[in-house]
Design a protein around this motif. Structure first.
Motif, PDB file in Angstrom:
ATOM      1  N   GLY A 119      54.695  55.086  15.987  1.00 13.08           N
ATOM      2  CA  GLY A 119      54.654  53.891  16.819  1.00 13.08           C
ATOM      3  C   GLY A 119      53.463  53.810  17.745  1.00 13.08           C
ATOM      4  N   ASP A 120      52.488  54.701  17.559  1.00 13.72           N
ATOM      5  CA  ASP A 120      51.285  54.685  18.383  1.00 13.72           C
ATOM      6  C   ASP A 120      50.267  53.707  17.809  1.00 13.72           C
ATOM      7  OD1 ASP A 120      52.432  56.690  19.897  1.00 13.72           O
ATOM      8  OD2 ASP A 120      51.331  58.304  18.911  1.00 13.72           O
ATOM      9  N   ALA A 121      49.477  53.100  18.681  1.00 12.83           N
ATOM     10  CA  ALA A 121      48.469  52.140  18.247  1.00 12.83           C
ATOM     11  C   ALA A 121      47.221  52.822  17.686  1.00 12.83           C
ATOM     12  CB  ALA A 121      48.075  51.230  19.413  1.00 12.83           C
ATOM     13  N   THR A 122      46.943  54.027  18.162  1.00 14.04           N
ATOM     14  CA  THR A 122      45.761  54.766  17.706  1.00 14.04           C
ATOM     15  C   THR A 122      46.160  56.223  17.442  1.00 14.04           C
ATOM     16  OG1 THR A 122      45.043  55.545  19.881  1.00 14.04           O
ATOM     17  CG2 THR A 122      44.294  53.334  19.206  1.00 14.04           C
ATOM     18  N   PRO A 123      45.297  56.964  16.747  1.00  8.75           N
ATOM     19  CA  PRO A 123      45.591  58.373  16.499  1.00  8.75           C
ATOM     20  C   PRO A 123      45.146  59.304  17.620  1.00  8.75           C
ATOM     21  CG  PRO A 123      43.603  57.793  15.346  1.00  8.75           C
ATOM     22  CD  PRO A 123      44.120  56.531  15.992  1.00  8.75           C
ATOM     23  N   ASP A 124      44.665  58.758  18.709  1.00  8.49           N
ATOM     24  CA  ASP A 124      44.096  59.578  19.783  1.00  8.49           C
ATOM     25  C   ASP A 124      45.046  60.659  20.274  1.00  8.49           C
ATOM     26  OD1 ASP A 124      41.965  57.890  19.507  1.00  8.49           O
ATOM     27  OD2 ASP A 124      42.326  56.788  21.371  1.00  8.49           O
ATOM     28  N   GLY A 125      46.292  60.321  20.479  1.00  7.23           N
ATOM     29  CA  GLY A 125      47.258  61.292  20.989  1.00  7.23           C
ATOM     30  C   GLY A 125      47.502  62.436  20.026  1.00  7.23           C
ATOM     31  N   MET A 126      47.634  62.120  18.739  1.00  8.83           N
ATOM     32  CA  MET A 126      47.836  63.163  17.726  1.00  8.83           C
ATOM     33  C   MET A 126      46.605  64.059  17.630  1.00  8.83           C
ATOM     34  SD  MET A 126      50.852  62.910  16.417  1.00  8.83           S
ATOM     35  CE  MET A 126      52.171  61.724  16.418  1.00  8.83           C
ATOM     36  N   GLN A 127      45.424  63.444  17.654  1.00  8.24           N
ATOM     37  CA  GLN A 127      44.190  64.225  17.592  1.00  8.24           C
ATOM     38  C   GLN A 127      44.057  65.123  18.815  1.00  8.24           C
ATOM     39  OE1 GLN A 127      41.408  61.007  17.072  1.00  8.24           O
ATOM     40  NE2 GLN A 127      41.507  61.138  14.838  1.00  8.24           N
ATOM     41  N   HIS A 128      44.418  64.600  19.973  1.00  7.88           N
ATOM     42  CA  HIS A 128      44.353  65.392  21.208  1.00  7.88           C
ATOM     43  C   HIS A 128      45.299  66.589  21.110  1.00  7.88           C
ATOM     44  CE1 HIS A 128      43.700  66.147  25.457  1.00  7.88           C
ATOM     45  NE2 HIS A 128      45.008  66.260  25.603  1.00  7.88           N
ATOM     46  N   LEU A 129      46.516  66.353  20.626  1.00  5.56           N
ATOM     47  CA  LEU A 129      47.486  67.432  20.473  1.00  5.56           C
ATOM     48  C   LEU A 129      46.935  68.530  19.573  1.00  5.56           C
ATOM     49  CD1 LEU A 129      50.512  68.358  20.933  1.00  5.56           C
ATOM     50  CD2 LEU A 129      50.921  67.369  18.685  1.00  5.56           C
ATOM     51  N   LEU A 130      46.365  68.144  18.439  1.00  7.37           N
ATOM     52  CA  LEU A 130      45.850  69.127  17.491  1.00  7.37           C
ATOM     53  C   LEU A 130      44.606  69.844  18.008  1.00  7.37           C
ATOM     54  CD1 LEU A 130      46.367  67.134  14.186  1.00  7.37           C
ATOM     55  CD2 LEU A 130      47.734  69.041  15.046  1.00  7.37           C
ATOM     56  N   ALA A 131      43.818  69.157  18.821  1.00 10.15           N
ATOM     57  CA  ALA A 131      42.578  69.749  19.322  1.00 10.15           C
ATOM     58  C   ALA A 131      42.805  70.678  20.510  1.00 10.15           C
ATOM     59  CB  ALA A 131      41.600  68.638  19.720  1.00 10.15           C
ATOM     60  N   ILE A 132      43.752  70.357  21.361  1.00 13.15           N
ATOM     61  CA  ILE A 132      43.940  71.086  22.617  1.00 13.15           C
ATOM     62  C   ILE A 132      44.714  72.386  22.447  1.00 13.15           C
ATOM     63  CG2 ILE A 132      45.092  70.968  24.877  1.00 13.15           C
ATOM     64  CD1 ILE A 132      42.445  69.461  24.722  1.00 13.15           C
ATOM     65  N   TYR A 133      45.784  72.344  21.666  1.00  9.24           N
ATOM     66  CA  TYR A 133      46.657  73.511  21.578  1.00  9.24           C
ATOM     67  C   TYR A 133      46.216  74.459  20.479  1.00  9.24           C
ATOM     68  CZ  TYR A 133      49.621  71.193  24.881  1.00  9.24           C
ATOM     69  OH  TYR A 133      50.085  70.596  26.016  1.00  9.24           O
ATOM     70  N   GLY A 134      46.311  75.746  20.748  1.00 12.62           N
ATOM     71  CA  GLY A 134      45.993  76.765  19.752  1.00 12.62           C
ATOM     72  C   GLY A 134      47.131  76.850  18.743  1.00 12.62           C
ATOM     73  N   TRP A 135      46.820  76.772  17.470  1.00  8.86           N
ATOM     74  CA  TRP A 135      47.843  76.743  16.428  1.00  8.86           C
ATOM     75  C   TRP A 135      47.744  77.993  15.584  1.00  8.86           C
ATOM     76  CZ3 TRP A 135      51.417  73.198  17.108  1.00  8.86           C
ATOM     77  CH2 TRP A 135      51.084  72.080  17.863  1.00  8.86           C
ATOM     78  N   SER A 136      48.219  79.088  16.116  1.00  5.24           N
ATOM     79  CA  SER A 136      48.223  80.348  15.392  1.00  5.24           C
ATOM     80  C   SER A 136      49.656  80.711  15.036  1.00  5.24           C
ATOM     81  CB  SER A 136      47.616  81.448  16.255  1.00  5.24           C
ATOM     82  OG  SER A 136      47.794  82.699  15.635  1.00  5.24           O
ATOM     83  N   THR A 137      49.871  81.133  13.810  1.00  7.51           N
ATOM     84  CA  THR A 137      51.210  81.545  13.393  1.00  7.51           C
ATOM     85  C   THR A 137      51.460  83.018  13.692  1.00  7.51           C
ATOM     86  OG1 THR A 137      50.420  82.021  11.166  1.00  7.51           O
ATOM     87  CG2 THR A 137      51.353  79.837  11.568  1.00  7.51           C
ATOM     88  N   LYS A 138      50.423  83.754  13.988  1.00 10.56           N
ATOM     89  CA  LYS A 138      50.589  85.183  14.269  1.00 10.56           C
ATOM     90  C   LYS A 138      51.404  85.374  15.547  1.00 10.56           C
ATOM     91  CE  LYS A 138      46.364  86.521  12.015  1.00 10.56           C
ATOM     92  NZ  LYS A 138      45.045  87.083  12.148  1.00 10.56           N
ATOM     93  N   GLY A 139      52.439  86.164  15.437  1.00 12.65           N
ATOM     94  CA  GLY A 139      53.265  86.435  16.597  1.00 12.65           C
ATOM     95  C   GLY A 139      54.273  85.355  16.934  1.00 12.65           C
ATOM     96  N   ARG A 140      54.273  84.248  16.218  1.00 11.58           N
ATOM     97  CA  ARG A 140      55.188  83.148  16.512  1.00 11.58           C
ATOM     98  C   ARG A 140      56.276  82.991  15.440  1.00 11.58           C
ATOM     99  NH1 ARG A 140      53.041  82.916  21.120  1.00 11.58           N
ATOM    100  NH2 ARG A 140      51.245  81.648  21.542  1.00 11.58           N
ATOM    101  N   GLN A 141      56.046  83.508  14.253  1.00 11.65           N
ATOM    102  CA  GLN A 141      56.978  83.307  13.152  1.00 11.65           C
ATOM    103  C   GLN A 141      58.363  83.853  13.470  1.00 11.65           C
ATOM    104  OE1 GLN A 141      54.935  85.047   9.863  1.00 11.65           O
ATOM    105  NE2 GLN A 141      54.049  83.094   9.238  1.00 11.65           N
ATOM    106  N   HIS A 142      58.447  84.948  14.195  1.00 12.06           N
ATOM    107  CA  HIS A 142      59.748  85.538  14.495  1.00 12.06           C
ATOM    108  C   HIS A 142      60.624  84.573  15.294  1.00 12.06           C
ATOM    109  CE1 HIS A 142      57.567  86.358  18.222  1.00 12.06           C
ATOM    110  NE2 HIS A 142      58.761  86.453  18.813  1.00 12.06           N
ATOM    111  N   GLN A 143      60.040  83.633  16.013  1.00 15.44           N
ATOM    112  CA  GLN A 143      60.812  82.693  16.789  1.00 15.44           C
ATOM    113  C   GLN A 143      61.536  81.668  15.916  1.00 15.44           C
ATOM    114  OE1 GLN A 143      57.634  81.237  19.345  1.00 15.44           O
ATOM    115  NE2 GLN A 143      58.838  81.988  21.072  1.00 15.44           N
ATOM    116  N   PHE A 144      60.956  81.358  14.766  1.00 16.31           N
ATOM    117  CA  PHE A 144      61.470  80.262  13.959  1.00 16.31           C
ATOM    118  C   PHE A 144      62.104  80.706  12.659  1.00 16.31           C
ATOM    119  CE2 PHE A 144      57.829  78.716  16.449  1.00 16.31           C
ATOM    120  CZ  PHE A 144      58.532  77.890  17.305  1.00 16.31           C
ATOM    121  N   CYS A 145      61.982  81.964  12.319  1.00 14.36           N
ATOM    122  CA  CYS A 145      62.523  82.440  11.037  1.00 14.36           C
ATOM    123  C   CYS A 145      63.756  83.297  11.262  1.00 14.36           C
ATOM    124  CB  CYS A 145      61.485  83.226  10.280  1.00 14.36           C
ATOM    125  SG  CYS A 145      60.077  82.216   9.828  1.00 14.36           S
TER     126      CYS A 145
END
Length: 94
Positions: free
Chosen positions: A68-94
């Motif tokens: 429902g967003d008018a532009t992709p700016d928010g999604m791009q900001h989310l992907l650019a700002i936060y570090g997306w590493s799976t190392k050390g995080r998988q145990h939380q979700f599996c």
């Protein structure tokens, strides 16, 4: 031998929408702890829902429109700002 992932994929088509929404809420509650503010948590949820949606193409534009967003700016900001590493995080979700 079937793995846990094999069983989850096989069960994916048989999970009712209410249960699926509950599972997504639980996952996003766990992942939400990584975000200090509510806005990125909401956007991350919208991103996951967009990735799981049956969109013909999946990019920031189509996922933002699906959310429902008018532009992709928010999604791009989310992907650019936060570090997306799976190392050390998988145990939380599996």
């Amino acid at each position: 031998m079937l793995t846990r992932d094999d069983r989850l994929v096989a069960a994916g088509h048989s999970v009712d929408p209410v249960r699926w929404a509950g599972i997504l809420d639980e996952l996003m509650t766990q992942a939400g702890a990584r975000f200090r503010r509510v806005e990125p948590r909401r956007r991350a949820r919208a991103l996951v829902v967009g990735l799981l949606a049956g969109l013909p193409r999946k990019n920031c534009w189509t996922i933002a429109e699906h959310a429902g967003d008018a532009t992709p700016d928010g999604m791009q900001h989310l992907l650019a700002i936060y570090g997306w590493s799976t190392k050390g995080r998988q145990h939380q979700f599996c």
